[in-house]
Design a protein around this motif. Structure first.
Motif, PDB file in Angstrom:
ATOM      1  N   TYR A  42       0.797  -1.224   0.000  1.00 30.22           N
ATOM      2  CA  TYR A  42       0.000   0.000   0.000  1.00 30.22           C
ATOM      3  C   TYR A  42       0.830   1.274   0.000  1.00 30.22           C
ATOM      4  N   LEU A  43       1.947   1.270   0.710  1.00 26.83           N
ATOM      5  CA  LEU A  43       2.755   2.480   0.843  1.00 26.83           C
ATOM      6  C   LEU A  43       3.970   2.479  -0.076  1.00 26.83           C
ATOM      7  N   MET A 279       7.136   5.417   8.892  1.00 27.77           N
ATOM      8  CA  MET A 279       5.756   5.804   9.175  1.00 27.77           C
ATOM      9  C   MET A 279       5.694   6.831  10.299  1.00 27.77           C
ATOM     10  N   GLU A 280       6.494   6.607  11.344  1.00 29.08           N
ATOM     11  CA  GLU A 280       6.478   7.530  12.477  1.00 29.08           C
ATOM     12  C   GLU A 280       7.034   8.896  12.094  1.00 29.08           C
ATOM     13  N   SER A 281       8.095   8.918  11.304  1.00 22.34           N
ATOM     14  CA  SER A 281       8.684  10.202  10.910  1.00 22.34           C
ATOM     15  C   SER A 281       7.741  10.973  10.008  1.00 22.34           C
ATOM     16  N   ARG A 282       7.025  10.264   9.141  1.00 17.80           N
ATOM     17  CA  ARG A 282       6.083  10.940   8.257  1.00 17.80           C
ATOM     18  C   ARG A 282       4.900  11.483   9.042  1.00 17.80           C
ATOM     19  N   GLU A 283       4.449  10.725  10.036  1.00 17.78           N
ATOM     20  CA  GLU A 283       3.360  11.238  10.872  1.00 17.78           C
ATOM     21  C   GLU A 283       3.810  12.487  11.624  1.00 17.78           C
ATOM     22  N   ALA A 284       5.025  12.463  12.173  1.00 20.56           N
ATOM     23  CA  ALA A 284       5.529  13.601  12.940  1.00 20.56           C
ATOM     24  C   ALA A 284       5.646  14.856  12.086  1.00 20.56           C
ATOM     25  N   ALA A 288       1.612  11.772   7.026  1.00 24.99           N
ATOM     26  CA  ALA A 288       1.179  10.378   7.098  1.00 24.99           C
ATOM     27  C   ALA A 288       0.458   9.991   5.819  1.00 24.99           C
ATOM     28  N   ALA A 289       0.722   8.775   5.344  1.00 21.32           N
ATOM     29  CA  ALA A 289       0.222   8.355   4.033  1.00 21.32           C
ATOM     30  C   ALA A 289      -1.258   8.019   4.039  1.00 21.32           C
TER      31      ALA A 289
END
Length: 384
Positions: A42-43, A279-284, A288-289
């Motif tokens: 998915y990502l 995933m965590e860095s993108r959310e921060a 987030a995808a």
């Protein structure tokens, strides 16, 4: 053993990234490129450089395989690091790793149910969970898909018949062949009210659904056990179970599916940890995808409906385009592949009889114009 009809017969096809190949000979002959609308990546992380670097470094340092089970000498620092990181990310006390999602689901069901238990399972749960029920010896009831009214009726009847019986409810947060999700918070409350354990398979939701891709069980302690995999949005392979400390220790002490299997290959664990860190860095950073992918899924559903096709159920990145007959689905698959689209026909017994379908899977890295390409290749739906 009777022969399967031709339209129900399966065969293995080999693929190279971005290309189709019925055999190695075809692969070497430069088979034409295909747009992947079938895999669960998915990502788009399966070929991400950060995952490749992490797995390669672990491979060079620790080798390919663990060599034994975790309880003998197969446990590595990367296993513990990944388990701790996942537990923190998911808000759970304990995580245990498994070589595959199928194995994790078997271990989960057999840990929570035995021959004295009653298991109430969504009618469309994954085959691995049903095999787990069979292995546990528990009695099985199936409730209508995502129908909490039907489930509650069965829970009430079960409690009246045997107030002390252990009850286990099985569901998924994103059903892999339907694209639908239950009302997980209401499901958890219902199980808590009736004293039922709840096992939620989050294999297809993690990375996409819920806060920061943490799945729909996030923040719901009434979900007894969460099953997840690294073979979908995490872009690798392997699986895990996440729970509180008590259930986690029960799994460690009593689960043959964990104790008697070679540990997850360390490079796969390293790749999964790298995916989680991404995933965590993108959310921060506010990138987030999940939200963007869900918005793309809405546009695709709108486009298919506007073109006259039945609107695929659900809201996630799995879009089930129900065709009906097995051969009709296979013919449509072949036509789309001829137009450069890899979309696989799903037939019974994976789905109910008469509901063969094309399973469209959206990914974050699809190129612009992919929906237009699909709609042009599909054309008008057949007359009813």
């Amino acid at each position: 053993m009777s022969a399967l009809p031709a339209e129900r017969h399966r065969r293995i096809r080999t693929f190279l990234p971005g290309r189709s190949a019925a055999s190695l000979q075809d692969a070497q002959a430069n088979a034409p490129p295909l747009l992947d609308l079938a895999s669960n990546d998915y990502l788009g992380l399966a070929r991400h450089p950060a995952l490749a670097r992490a797995a390669t470094a672990c491979l060079n340092e620790e080798g390919l395989g663990a060599g034994s089970s975790r309880l003998v000498c197969g446990s590595r620092p990367i296993h513990e690091a990944l388990e701790r990181a996942l537990a923190r990310w998911l808000g759970r006390e304990r995580v245990l790793l498994f070589p595959s999602g199928f194995q994790a689901n078997l271990a989960a069901v057999t840990a929570l149910a035995d021959r004295h238990s009653l298991v109430l399972a969504d009618r469309l749960i994954h085959h691995s969970l049903l095999v787990g029920v069979q292995a546990s010896g528990a009695r099985l009831q199936r409730f209508r898909h995502n129908d909490l009214t039907d489930l509650e009726r069965r829970l009430v009847a079960a409690r009246q018949a045997d107030p002390g019986q252990r009850l286990l409810v099985l569901s998924e947060s994103l059903f892999s062949m339907e694209g639908t999700s239950p009302a997980v918070e209401a499901l958890a409350r219902l199980c808590e009210r009736h004293g039922a354990l709840l096992l939620l398979d989050e294999a297809h939701a993690l990375g996409v659904l819920g806060q920061g891709g943490r799945g729909l069980a996030w923040g719901l302690p009434a979900v007894t056990l969460v099953s997840g995999t690294f073979g979908k949005a995490f872009g690798g392979g392997g699986a895990f179970l996440a729970s509180d400390a008590l259930v986690g220790d029960w799994l460690l002490q009593r689960s043959g599916g964990f104790r008697f299997t070679t540990a997850l290959a360390p490079p796969l664990a390293a790749g999964a940890l790298a995916a989680l860190e991404l995933m965590e860095s993108r959310e921060a950073s506010g990138q987030a995808a999940g939200p963007a992918l869900l918005e793309r899924a809405r546009r695709w559903r709108d486009g298919l409906e506007a073109a006259g096709w039945p609107r695929p159920a659900g809201h996630g990145p799995i879009l089930a385009l129900v065709v009906g007959g097995d051969q009709e689905a296979l013919d449509l698959q072949a036509r789309l592949e001829g137009a450069g689209l890899l979309i696989v026909a799903i037939r019974p017994p994976t789905v109910p009889e008469g509901q063969a379908r094309l399973r469209l899977v959206l990914r974050e890295d699809l190129p612009p114009g992919s929906l237009h390409h699909l709609l042009k290749a599909l054309g008008s739906p057949p007359a009813p």
